[in-house]
Design a protein around this motif. Sequence first.
Motif, PDB file in Angstrom:
ATOM      1  N   ASN A 185      34.414  28.042  50.776  1.00 55.49           N
ATOM      2  CA  ASN A 185      35.387  28.453  49.764  1.00 55.49           C
ATOM      3  C   ASN A 185      36.623  29.027  50.446  1.00 55.49           C
ATOM      4  O   ASN A 185      36.526  29.588  51.525  1.00 55.49           O
ATOM      5  CB  ASN A 185      34.775  29.501  48.831  1.00 55.49           C
ATOM      6  CG  ASN A 185      35.552  29.609  47.534  1.00 55.49           C
ATOM      7  OD1 ASN A 185      35.940  28.601  46.954  1.00 55.49           O
ATOM      8  ND2 ASN A 185      35.794  30.815  47.090  1.00 55.49           N
ATOM      9  N   CYS A 193      30.463  35.208  45.203  1.00 51.68           N
ATOM     10  CA  CYS A 193      31.921  35.051  45.127  1.00 51.68           C
ATOM     11  C   CYS A 193      32.386  35.436  43.732  1.00 51.68           C
ATOM     12  O   CYS A 193      31.704  35.144  42.751  1.00 51.68           O
ATOM     13  CB  CYS A 193      32.304  33.602  45.426  1.00 51.68           C
ATOM     14  SG  CYS A 193      34.064  33.263  45.145  1.00 51.68           S
ATOM     15  N   VAL A 194      33.568  36.059  43.642  1.00 54.49           N
ATOM     16  CA  VAL A 194      34.102  36.445  42.328  1.00 54.49           C
ATOM     17  C   VAL A 194      34.378  35.229  41.439  1.00 54.49           C
ATOM     18  O   VAL A 194      34.551  35.373  40.243  1.00 54.49           O
ATOM     19  CB  VAL A 194      35.427  37.244  42.431  1.00 54.49           C
ATOM     20  CG1 VAL A 194      35.200  38.595  43.043  1.00 54.49           C
ATOM     21  CG2 VAL A 194      36.487  36.484  43.193  1.00 54.49           C
ATOM     22  N   GLY A 199      32.170  38.230  48.264  1.00 58.32           N
ATOM     23  CA  GLY A 199      32.511  37.204  49.250  1.00 58.32           C
ATOM     24  C   GLY A 199      33.862  37.343  49.906  1.00 58.32           C
ATOM     25  O   GLY A 199      34.005  37.054  51.098  1.00 58.32           O
ATOM     26  N   TYR A 200      34.869  37.790  49.161  1.00 56.76           N
ATOM     27  CA  TYR A 200      36.212  37.783  49.768  1.00 56.76           C
ATOM     28  C   TYR A 200      36.358  38.815  50.874  1.00 56.76           C
ATOM     29  O   TYR A 200      37.292  38.726  51.681  1.00 56.76           O
ATOM     30  CB  TYR A 200      37.314  37.924  48.704  1.00 56.76           C
ATOM     31  CG  TYR A 200      37.357  39.202  47.908  1.00 56.76           C
ATOM     32  CD1 TYR A 200      38.067  40.309  48.366  1.00 56.76           C
ATOM     33  CD2 TYR A 200      36.718  39.296  46.678  1.00 56.76           C
ATOM     34  CE1 TYR A 200      38.127  41.479  47.616  1.00 56.76           C
ATOM     35  CE2 TYR A 200      36.781  40.455  45.919  1.00 56.76           C
ATOM     36  CZ  TYR A 200      37.480  41.543  46.392  1.00 56.76           C
ATOM     37  OH  TYR A 200      37.531  42.689  45.652  1.00 56.76           O
TER      38      TYR A 200
HETATM   39 MO   LIG Z   1      35.181  34.327  46.986  1.00 57.53          MO
END
Ligand SMILES: [Mo]
Length: 256
Positions: free
Chosen positions: A76, A130-131, A218-219
């Motif tokens: 991603n 992940c958002v 995740g970010y």
């Molecule tokens: Mo993400």
Amino acid sequence: MTTNDSGRRNFLMQALAAGSAVLLAGCDRLSRTEWFPQMLASAEKLSQGAQRLVTARKSMAQEFTEADLSPTFRSNGTANPDSPTYQALATKGFAAYRLAVSGLVENPRSFSLAELRALPGRTQITRHDCVEGWSAIGKWKGAQLSALLDAVQPKPEARYVVFHCADPMDEIGTKYYESIDMDDARHPQTLLAYELNDQRLPIANGAPIRLRVERQLGYKMAKYVMAIEFVSRFDHIAGGKGGYWEDRGYEWYAGI
Ligand SMILES: [Mo]
Ligand SMILES: Nc1nc2c(c(=O)[nH]1)N[C@H]1C(S)=C(S)[C@@H](COP(=O)(O)O)O[C@H]1N2
């Protein structure tokens, strides 16, 4: 509890619920509106406080078994950094890669991949959230960031670790970056990962080194980490909010 207290509590609970619902809605679309960053900023204060109350910062993220592994671990964001320097390193299998460590440390130095592999390490099977609303379970192997800290000796003024990445995010060359505090830096599950699912870390997932900070979203898990900087504050770096997505409205402490 007085009527006032419980009204206030209901308000807080609703604000928290609204914050998490919006977080599921996606990276790009919402961050461009004006109200979204502001709301995230206030939701962050609420959720960070709430998180501190319910979870000790030292607690471990859940770990899974081989049977739980996702068939593939998707990529991603950046999948292959559009940078001549990075491409030159990748072409030679990252043989010339060095991780530069600078800032508020007693021993600024750089690490080759062999030196990172020689640091005390850890293998862990964890779930990445992940958002944008997807999750994947993967097996990560890497050097414990705490071991790197032991080697470089952060000064007492160091409060944050900033990760500078290789990938340009736009035409003017803004690079991805992230930051964590010293609690997360010393956490046993915080890794500079060089393997995913028993293979060398693929380029799509951040080769040759990506951060794992398992109790956050995740970010936070910076891929293509080229340099690490120890700082006492980060308001002078890029947009000043401690990360590429934070500069675009995401919360800095993305606890899960
Ligand atoms: Mo993400
Ligand atoms: N350098 C860099 N790190 C990054 C990103 C990115 O675009 N560039 N995307 C982030 C986001 S939003 C997620 S969900 C994960 C994705 O990791 P993956 O590609 O291994 O699935 O990396 C994070 N770290």
